[in-house]
Scaffold this motif. Structure first.
Motif, PDB file in Angstrom:
ATOM      1  N   ASN A   4      -5.105   3.114  17.075  1.00  0.00           N
ATOM      2  CA  ASN A   4      -6.560   3.192  16.527  1.00  0.00           C
ATOM      3  C   ASN A   4      -6.563   2.870  14.892  1.00  0.00           C
ATOM      4  O   ASN A   4      -7.383   3.997  14.352  1.00  0.00           O
ATOM      5  CB  ASN A   4      -6.885   4.597  17.060  1.00  0.00           C
ATOM      6  CG  ASN A   4      -5.955   5.834  16.203  1.00  0.00           C
ATOM      7  OD1 ASN A   4      -5.089   5.513  15.903  1.00  0.00           O
ATOM      8  ND2 ASN A   4      -6.182   6.939  16.658  1.00  0.00           N
ATOM      9  N   ASP A   5      -5.633   2.090  14.421  1.00  0.00           N
ATOM     10  CA  ASP A   5      -5.966   1.793  13.114  1.00  0.00           C
ATOM     11  C   ASP A   5      -7.524   1.227  12.974  1.00  0.00           C
ATOM     12  O   ASP A   5      -7.591   0.235  13.870  1.00  0.00           O
ATOM     13  CB  ASP A   5      -5.018   0.758  12.796  1.00  0.00           C
ATOM     14  CG  ASP A   5      -3.632   1.567  12.092  1.00  0.00           C
ATOM     15  OD1 ASP A   5      -3.841   2.775  12.021  1.00  0.00           O
ATOM     16  OD2 ASP A   5      -2.981   0.634  11.457  1.00  0.00           O
ATOM     17  N   MET A  28      -6.031  -0.684   6.023  1.00  0.00           N
ATOM     18  CA  MET A  28      -6.292   0.147   7.106  1.00  0.00           C
ATOM     19  C   MET A  28      -6.313   1.535   6.949  1.00  0.00           C
ATOM     20  O   MET A  28      -6.032   2.241   5.987  1.00  0.00           O
ATOM     21  CB  MET A  28      -4.966  -0.386   8.226  1.00  0.00           C
ATOM     22  CG  MET A  28      -4.590  -1.872   8.209  1.00  0.00           C
ATOM     23  SD  MET A  28      -6.183  -2.592   8.932  1.00  0.00           S
ATOM     24  CE  MET A  28      -6.169  -2.092  10.290  1.00  0.00           C
ATOM     25  N   SER A  29      -6.713   2.121   8.107  1.00  0.00           N
ATOM     26  CA  SER A  29      -7.109   3.747   7.976  1.00  0.00           C
ATOM     27  C   SER A  29      -5.765   4.470   7.567  1.00  0.00           C
ATOM     28  O   SER A  29      -5.812   5.588   7.109  1.00  0.00           O
ATOM     29  CB  SER A  29      -7.563   4.150   9.178  1.00  0.00           C
ATOM     30  OG  SER A  29      -6.811   3.739  10.482  1.00  0.00           O
ATOM     31  N   HIS A  30      -4.552   3.979   7.717  1.00  0.00           N
ATOM     32  CA  HIS A  30      -3.359   4.634   7.500  1.00  0.00           C
ATOM     33  C   HIS A  30      -3.012   4.171   5.936  1.00  0.00           C
ATOM     34  O   HIS A  30      -1.717   4.213   5.948  1.00  0.00           O
ATOM     35  CB  HIS A  30      -2.412   4.637   8.631  1.00  0.00           C
ATOM     36  CG  HIS A  30      -2.847   5.229  10.075  1.00  0.00           C
ATOM     37  ND1 HIS A  30      -2.870   6.622  10.106  1.00  0.00           N
ATOM     38  CD2 HIS A  30      -3.053   4.750  11.185  1.00  0.00           C
ATOM     39  CE1 HIS A  30      -3.198   6.832  11.268  1.00  0.00           C
ATOM     40  NE2 HIS A  30      -3.379   5.688  11.833  1.00  0.00           N
ATOM     41  N   SER A  31      -3.796   3.874   5.402  1.00  0.00           N
ATOM     42  CA  SER A  31      -3.390   3.339   4.140  1.00  0.00           C
ATOM     43  C   SER A  31      -2.190   2.243   3.924  1.00  0.00           C
ATOM     44  O   SER A  31      -1.641   2.131   3.087  1.00  0.00           O
ATOM     45  CB  SER A  31      -3.290   4.354   3.026  1.00  0.00           C
ATOM     46  OG  SER A  31      -1.979   5.002   3.224  1.00  0.00           O
ATOM     47  N   HIS A  32      -2.240   1.499   4.960  1.00  0.00           N
ATOM     48  CA  HIS A  32      -1.527   0.235   4.615  1.00  0.00           C
ATOM     49  C   HIS A  32      -2.156  -0.893   5.061  1.00  0.00           C
ATOM     50  O   HIS A  32      -3.248  -0.841   5.147  1.00  0.00           O
ATOM     51  CB  HIS A  32      -0.131   0.362   5.883  1.00  0.00           C
ATOM     52  CG  HIS A  32      -0.662   0.305   7.237  1.00  0.00           C
ATOM     53  ND1 HIS A  32      -0.835   1.524   7.890  1.00  0.00           N
ATOM     54  CD2 HIS A  32      -0.710  -0.629   7.955  1.00  0.00           C
ATOM     55  CE1 HIS A  32      -1.236   1.312   9.119  1.00  0.00           C
ATOM     56  NE2 HIS A  32      -1.178  -0.217   9.128  1.00  0.00           N
ATOM     57  N   GLU A  33      -1.527  -2.093   4.520  1.00  0.00           N
ATOM     58  CA  GLU A  33      -2.287  -3.362   4.616  1.00  0.00           C
ATOM     59  C   GLU A  33      -1.810  -4.191   5.761  1.00  0.00           C
ATOM     60  O   GLU A  33      -0.647  -4.390   6.089  1.00  0.00           O
ATOM     61  CB  GLU A  33      -1.928  -4.122   3.251  1.00  0.00           C
ATOM     62  CG  GLU A  33      -2.621  -3.258   1.993  1.00  0.00           C
ATOM     63  CD  GLU A  33      -2.204  -4.006   0.688  1.00  0.00           C
ATOM     64  OE1 GLU A  33      -1.550  -4.743   0.610  1.00  0.00           O
ATOM     65  OE2 GLU A  33      -2.728  -3.421  -0.349  1.00  0.00           O
ATOM     66  N   CYS A  40      -9.407 -15.338  14.862  1.00  0.00           N
ATOM     67  CA  CYS A  40      -9.568 -14.915  16.173  1.00  0.00           C
ATOM     68  C   CYS A  40      -9.815 -13.135  16.101  1.00  0.00           C
ATOM     69  O   CYS A  40      -9.901 -12.623  16.918  1.00  0.00           O
ATOM     70  CB  CYS A  40      -8.298 -15.232  17.111  1.00  0.00           C
ATOM     71  SG  CYS A  40      -6.883 -14.253  16.384  1.00  0.00           S
ATOM     72  N   GLY A  41      -9.783 -12.778  14.896  1.00  0.00           N
ATOM     73  CA  GLY A  41      -9.771 -11.493  14.476  1.00  0.00           C
ATOM     74  C   GLY A  41      -8.725 -10.573  14.826  1.00  0.00           C
ATOM     75  O   GLY A  41      -8.614  -9.368  14.787  1.00  0.00           O
ATOM     76  N   LYS A  42      -7.611 -11.150  15.323  1.00  0.00           N
ATOM     77  CA  LYS A  42      -6.369 -10.596  15.339  1.00  0.00           C
ATOM     78  C   LYS A  42      -5.758 -10.164  14.048  1.00  0.00           C
ATOM     79  O   LYS A  42      -5.749 -10.574  13.137  1.00  0.00           O
ATOM     80  CB  LYS A  42      -5.217 -11.471  16.143  1.00  0.00           C
ATOM     81  CG  LYS A  42      -3.967 -10.731  16.400  1.00  0.00           C
ATOM     82  CD  LYS A  42      -2.937 -11.508  17.168  1.00  0.00           C
ATOM     83  CE  LYS A  42      -1.588 -11.078  17.265  1.00  0.00           C
ATOM     84  NZ  LYS A  42      -1.466  -9.905  18.029  1.00  0.00           N
ATOM     85  N   VAL A  43      -5.188  -8.806  14.212  1.00  0.00           N
ATOM     86  CA  VAL A  43      -4.987  -8.110  12.997  1.00  0.00           C
ATOM     87  C   VAL A  43      -3.336  -7.925  13.107  1.00  0.00           C
ATOM     88  O   VAL A  43      -2.778  -7.619  14.240  1.00  0.00           O
ATOM     89  CB  VAL A  43      -5.292  -6.538  12.961  1.00  0.00           C
ATOM     90  CG1 VAL A  43      -4.710  -5.840  11.808  1.00  0.00           C
ATOM     91  CG2 VAL A  43      -6.790  -6.589  12.649  1.00  0.00           C
ATOM     92  N   MET A  44      -2.632  -8.244  12.017  1.00  0.00           N
ATOM     93  CA  MET A  44      -0.977  -8.361  12.039  1.00  0.00           C
ATOM     94  C   MET A  44      -0.626  -7.830  10.777  1.00  0.00           C
ATOM     95  O   MET A  44      -1.380  -7.875   9.713  1.00  0.00           O
ATOM     96  CB  MET A  44      -0.458  -9.536  12.445  1.00  0.00           C
ATOM     97  CG  MET A  44      -0.908 -10.652  11.456  1.00  0.00           C
ATOM     98  SD  MET A  44      -0.828 -12.342  12.180  1.00  0.00           S
ATOM     99  CE  MET A  44      -2.522 -12.356  12.807  1.00  0.00           C
TER     100      MET A  44
END
Ligand SMILES: [Zn+2]
Length: 81
Positions: A4-5, A28-33, A40-44
């Motif tokens: 749930n980032d 991101m919400s957990h304070s990492h990048e 395509c919107g994929k996050v990696m």
């Protein structure tokens, strides 16, 4: 498997613009990048540019070259008549 980032904000990056023009660097919400593909919107993970380039070239459903289009007859392969 809680994944749930959430993207808190989009950051600026001075990393390789040839690659990063296709990605957003996201905080991101957990304070990492993370890197987010604009196509395509994929996050990696944004660990290496190589990983991002690989996504663009091979895995992204939007930007990866399609084999069926534009007959790839030029260059490699035997040219049968
Ligand atoms: Zn993509």
């Amino acid at each position: 498997m809680a994944c749930n980032d959430e993207v808190v904000m989009v950051l600026e990056t001075k990393r390789n613009p040839a690659i990063w023009k296709r990605f957003d660097l996201c905080l991101m919400s957990h304070s990492h990048e993370m890197a987010r593909c604009k196509a395509c919107g994929k996050v990696m993970k944004a660990t290496t540019n190589y990983m991002l380039k690989k996504h663009t070239d091979r895995h992204c459903p939007v930007t990866k070259p399609k084999k069926n289009e534009m007959g790839e007859g030029s260059g490699t392969g035997s040219s049968k008549v």
